[in-house]
Design a protein around this motif. Structure first.
Motif, PDB file in Angstrom:
ATOM      1  N   ASP A 211      10.952   3.094  -7.831  1.00  0.00           N
ATOM      2  CA  ASP A 211      11.675   2.460  -8.861  1.00  0.00           C
ATOM      3  C   ASP A 211      11.386   2.842 -10.200  1.00  0.00           C
ATOM      4  OD1 ASP A 211      13.838   0.937  -9.830  1.00  0.00           O
ATOM      5  OD2 ASP A 211      12.467  -0.865 -10.348  1.00  0.00           O
ATOM      6  N   GLN A 212      10.717   3.968 -10.490  1.00  0.00           N
ATOM      7  CA  GLN A 212      10.250   4.862 -11.656  1.00  0.00           C
ATOM      8  C   GLN A 212      11.466   5.926 -11.984  1.00  0.00           C
ATOM      9  OE1 GLN A 212       5.829   5.275 -11.838  1.00  0.00           O
ATOM     10  NE2 GLN A 212       5.796   5.138  -9.768  1.00  0.00           N
ATOM     11  N   LEU A 213      12.433   5.362 -12.301  1.00  0.00           N
ATOM     12  CA  LEU A 213      13.644   6.326 -12.632  1.00  0.00           C
ATOM     13  C   LEU A 213      13.742   7.204 -13.524  1.00  0.00           C
ATOM     14  CD1 LEU A 213      16.631   3.789 -11.618  1.00  0.00           C
ATOM     15  CD2 LEU A 213      14.930   5.074 -10.005  1.00  0.00           C
ATOM     16  N   ASP A 214      12.854   6.759 -14.564  1.00  0.00           N
ATOM     17  CA  ASP A 214      12.742   7.859 -15.911  1.00  0.00           C
ATOM     18  C   ASP A 214      11.882   9.048 -15.287  1.00  0.00           C
ATOM     19  OD1 ASP A 214      14.280   6.428 -17.438  1.00  0.00           O
ATOM     20  OD2 ASP A 214      12.531   5.320 -18.325  1.00  0.00           O
ATOM     21  N   LYS A 215      10.961   8.757 -14.670  1.00  0.00           N
ATOM     22  CA  LYS A 215       9.841   9.701 -14.151  1.00  0.00           C
ATOM     23  C   LYS A 215      10.694  10.660 -13.043  1.00  0.00           C
ATOM     24  CE  LYS A 215       5.669   7.584 -15.090  1.00  0.00           C
ATOM     25  NZ  LYS A 215       4.117   7.036 -14.288  1.00  0.00           N
ATOM     26  N   ALA A 216      11.491   9.973 -12.336  1.00  0.00           N
ATOM     27  CA  ALA A 216      12.325  10.671 -11.295  1.00  0.00           C
ATOM     28  C   ALA A 216      13.198  11.726 -11.945  1.00  0.00           C
ATOM     29  CB  ALA A 216      13.109   9.795 -10.457  1.00  0.00           C
ATOM     30  N   LYS A 217      13.766  11.295 -13.043  1.00  0.00           N
ATOM     31  CA  LYS A 217      14.791  12.286 -13.926  1.00  0.00           C
ATOM     32  C   LYS A 217      14.063  13.391 -14.570  1.00  0.00           C
ATOM     33  CE  LYS A 217      16.877   8.678 -15.879  1.00  0.00           C
ATOM     34  NZ  LYS A 217      17.556   7.630 -16.667  1.00  0.00           N
ATOM     35  N   GLN A 218      12.789  12.912 -15.081  1.00  0.00           N
ATOM     36  CA  GLN A 218      12.187  14.066 -15.391  1.00  0.00           C
ATOM     37  C   GLN A 218      11.707  15.215 -14.520  1.00  0.00           C
ATOM     38  OE1 GLN A 218       8.415  12.462 -17.235  1.00  0.00           O
ATOM     39  NE2 GLN A 218       9.617  10.970 -18.806  1.00  0.00           N
ATOM     40  N   GLU A 219      11.284  14.657 -13.625  1.00  0.00           N
ATOM     41  CA  GLU A 219      11.183  15.653 -12.238  1.00  0.00           C
ATOM     42  C   GLU A 219      12.164  16.443 -11.795  1.00  0.00           C
ATOM     43  OE1 GLU A 219       7.797  16.498 -11.215  1.00  0.00           O
ATOM     44  OE2 GLU A 219       7.133  15.079 -12.744  1.00  0.00           O
ATOM     45  N   LEU A 220      13.437  15.952 -11.703  1.00  0.00           N
ATOM     46  CA  LEU A 220      14.420  16.492 -11.316  1.00  0.00           C
ATOM     47  C   LEU A 220      14.858  17.523 -12.222  1.00  0.00           C
ATOM     48  CD1 LEU A 220      16.472  13.529  -9.623  1.00  0.00           C
ATOM     49  CD2 LEU A 220      15.698  15.438  -8.619  1.00  0.00           C
ATOM     50  N   THR A 221      14.884  17.096 -13.593  1.00  0.00           N
ATOM     51  CA  THR A 221      15.106  18.097 -14.510  1.00  0.00           C
ATOM     52  C   THR A 221      14.401  19.476 -14.437  1.00  0.00           C
ATOM     53  OG1 THR A 221      15.992  16.323 -16.229  1.00  0.00           O
ATOM     54  CG2 THR A 221      15.337  18.512 -17.003  1.00  0.00           C
ATOM     55  N   ILE A 222      12.948  19.033 -14.383  1.00  0.00           N
ATOM     56  CA  ILE A 222      11.909  20.107 -14.264  1.00  0.00           C
ATOM     57  C   ILE A 222      12.413  21.139 -13.009  1.00  0.00           C
ATOM     58  CG2 ILE A 222       9.866  21.132 -13.639  1.00  0.00           C
ATOM     59  CD1 ILE A 222       8.811  18.209 -15.219  1.00  0.00           C
ATOM     60  N   TYR A 223      12.794  20.599 -12.145  1.00  0.00           N
ATOM     61  CA  TYR A 223      13.134  21.137 -10.680  1.00  0.00           C
ATOM     62  C   TYR A 223      14.356  22.070 -10.835  1.00  0.00           C
ATOM     63  CZ  TYR A 223      13.656  22.143  -5.961  1.00  0.00           C
ATOM     64  OH  TYR A 223      14.023  22.826  -4.877  1.00  0.00           O
ATOM     65  N   ILE A 224      15.367  21.278 -11.443  1.00  0.00           N
ATOM     66  CA  ILE A 224      16.768  22.229 -11.795  1.00  0.00           C
ATOM     67  C   ILE A 224      16.571  23.266 -12.502  1.00  0.00           C
ATOM     68  CG2 ILE A 224      18.899  21.855 -12.566  1.00  0.00           C
ATOM     69  CD1 ILE A 224      18.861  18.965 -11.491  1.00  0.00           C
ATOM     70  N   ASP A 225      15.601  23.218 -13.425  1.00  0.00           N
ATOM     71  CA  ASP A 225      15.398  24.337 -14.644  1.00  0.00           C
ATOM     72  C   ASP A 225      14.602  25.508 -13.980  1.00  0.00           C
ATOM     73  OD1 ASP A 225      16.950  23.072 -16.403  1.00  0.00           O
ATOM     74  OD2 ASP A 225      15.302  22.201 -17.443  1.00  0.00           O
ATOM     75  N   SER A 226      14.130  25.267 -12.845  1.00  0.00           N
ATOM     76  CA  SER A 226      13.010  26.196 -12.054  1.00  0.00           C
ATOM     77  C   SER A 226      13.914  27.132 -11.280  1.00  0.00           C
ATOM     78  CB  SER A 226      12.037  25.552 -11.185  1.00  0.00           C
ATOM     79  OG  SER A 226      12.749  25.077  -9.927  1.00  0.00           O
ATOM     80  N   GLU A 227      13.492  28.218 -10.813  1.00  0.00           N
ATOM     81  CA  GLU A 227      14.002  29.340 -10.068  1.00  0.00           C
ATOM     82  C   GLU A 227      14.110  28.869  -8.738  1.00  0.00           C
ATOM     83  OE1 GLU A 227      12.279  32.931 -10.944  1.00  0.00           O
ATOM     84  OE2 GLU A 227      12.531  33.021 -12.971  1.00  0.00           O
ATOM     85  N   GLU A 228      13.502  27.698  -8.271  1.00  0.00           N
ATOM     86  CA  GLU A 228      13.686  27.619  -6.761  1.00  0.00           C
ATOM     87  C   GLU A 228      15.136  26.953  -6.538  1.00  0.00           C
ATOM     88  OE1 GLU A 228      12.959  27.112  -3.437  1.00  0.00           O
ATOM     89  OE2 GLU A 228      10.896  26.819  -4.448  1.00  0.00           O
ATOM     90  N   LYS A 229      15.635  27.676  -5.286  1.00  0.00           N
ATOM     91  CA  LYS A 229      17.045  27.423  -4.896  1.00  0.00           C
ATOM     92  C   LYS A 229      17.012  26.231  -3.662  1.00  0.00           C
ATOM     93  CE  LYS A 229      18.510  31.992  -5.732  1.00  0.00           C
ATOM     94  NZ  LYS A 229      18.876  33.181  -5.073  1.00  0.00           N
ATOM     95  N   PHE A 230      15.586  25.768  -3.278  1.00  0.00           N
ATOM     96  CA  PHE A 230      15.908  24.831  -1.977  1.00  0.00           C
ATOM     97  C   PHE A 230      16.393  23.424  -2.630  1.00  0.00           C
ATOM     98  CE2 PHE A 230      13.186  21.437  -0.198  1.00  0.00           C
ATOM     99  CZ  PHE A 230      13.495  21.472   0.931  1.00  0.00           C
TER     100      PHE A 230
END
Length: 243
Positions: A211-230
């Motif tokens: 239930d730490q949704l703000d942190k979850a959104k931060q991590e998702l944003t970082i991940y989406i902006d990366s070159e990782e396709k997985f």
């Protein structure tokens, strides 16, 4: 106030005359709506026997006066059962909202999480093989996450292979040890290896679970902006649901 309301009020105030008591009994036996109202108030009165919060009663009385001053006819004996209704209602709604929130987060987590597949080392199944990393991946592949966690820890200490932290975190997350998983994932992010970016995805899921949704959104944003396709599509989908 109607005659029926007057009879009910006097009944619960123990103030009925003999004639009114006869009328009350007659209505109770012949008028279903009247009977239902009386039965409801009897149940409330039983529940309210353990309720004795003077402050809450005063607040309720003030609320009733402000909202509907023309309809306030409750005396002190009536405030108590109605305060019980309000208290029960508030508690029920609060619990419902809290539980639904947890259920929604758990549902989101469950719909997206599956332990990472082993893409780091091929498994050699041999009784003679004592290699910690191999044993760790065997336990991991058999969903023996408790054993896998211990072996991954030892293998990492022995080899310094930071990729093993991703699998250790996954094993912990699969066992619902979310806090421990978060710490392992955060440790993995201090390294740079072929799987480091993927840890943002699993860390985001761990934050959703906790239930730490703000942190979850931060991590998702970082991940989406990366070159990782997985899991990139899944990450975008989850982020959209969290916004």
């Amino acid at each position: 106030m109607t005659i029926n309301e007057t009879l009910i009020e006097k009944k619960f105030s123990n103030d009925l005359t003999e004639a009114e008591l006869l009328e009350f009994k007659k209505l109770y036996e012949t008028d279903d709506a009247f009977k239902q109202e009386v039965d409801f108030l009897k149940n409330v009165q039983r529940v309210s026997e353990t309720e004795d919060d003077a402050l809450f009663r005063n607040q309720l009385a003030t609320y009733e006066t402000e909202i509907s001053p023309k309809k306030v006819f409750l005396n002190s004996k009536w405030i108590k059962p109605f305060s019980a209704i309000a208290a029960i209602f508030i508690i029920t709604i609060s619990i419902s909202l809290f539980m639904n929130k947890d259920i929604n987060n758990d549902s989101l987590f469950s719909s997206y999480f599956e332990p990472s597949k082993n893409v780091s080392a091929p498994i050699v199944r041999s009784e003679k093989d004592e290699h910690l990393t191999n044993r760790a991946f065997i336990a991991y592949s058999e969903a023996d996450y408790q054993q896998a966690t211990s072996l991954f820890q030892k293998a990492f200490e022995q080899t310094g292979n930071s990729e093993l932290l991703l699998y250790e975190g996954n094993a912990l997350l699969a066992m619902d040890k979310v806090t421990e998983a978060i710490e392992v994932f955060k440790t993995h992010l201090t390294y740079s290896d072929a799987l480091t970016n993927r840890t943002h995805w699993y860390l985001a899921l761990a934050y959703v679970k906790s239930d730490q949704l703000d942190k979850a959104k931060q991590e998702l944003t970082i991940y989406i902006d990366s070159e990782e396709k997985f899991k990139k599509t899944e990450a975008k989908s989850l982020l959209k649901k969290l916004k």
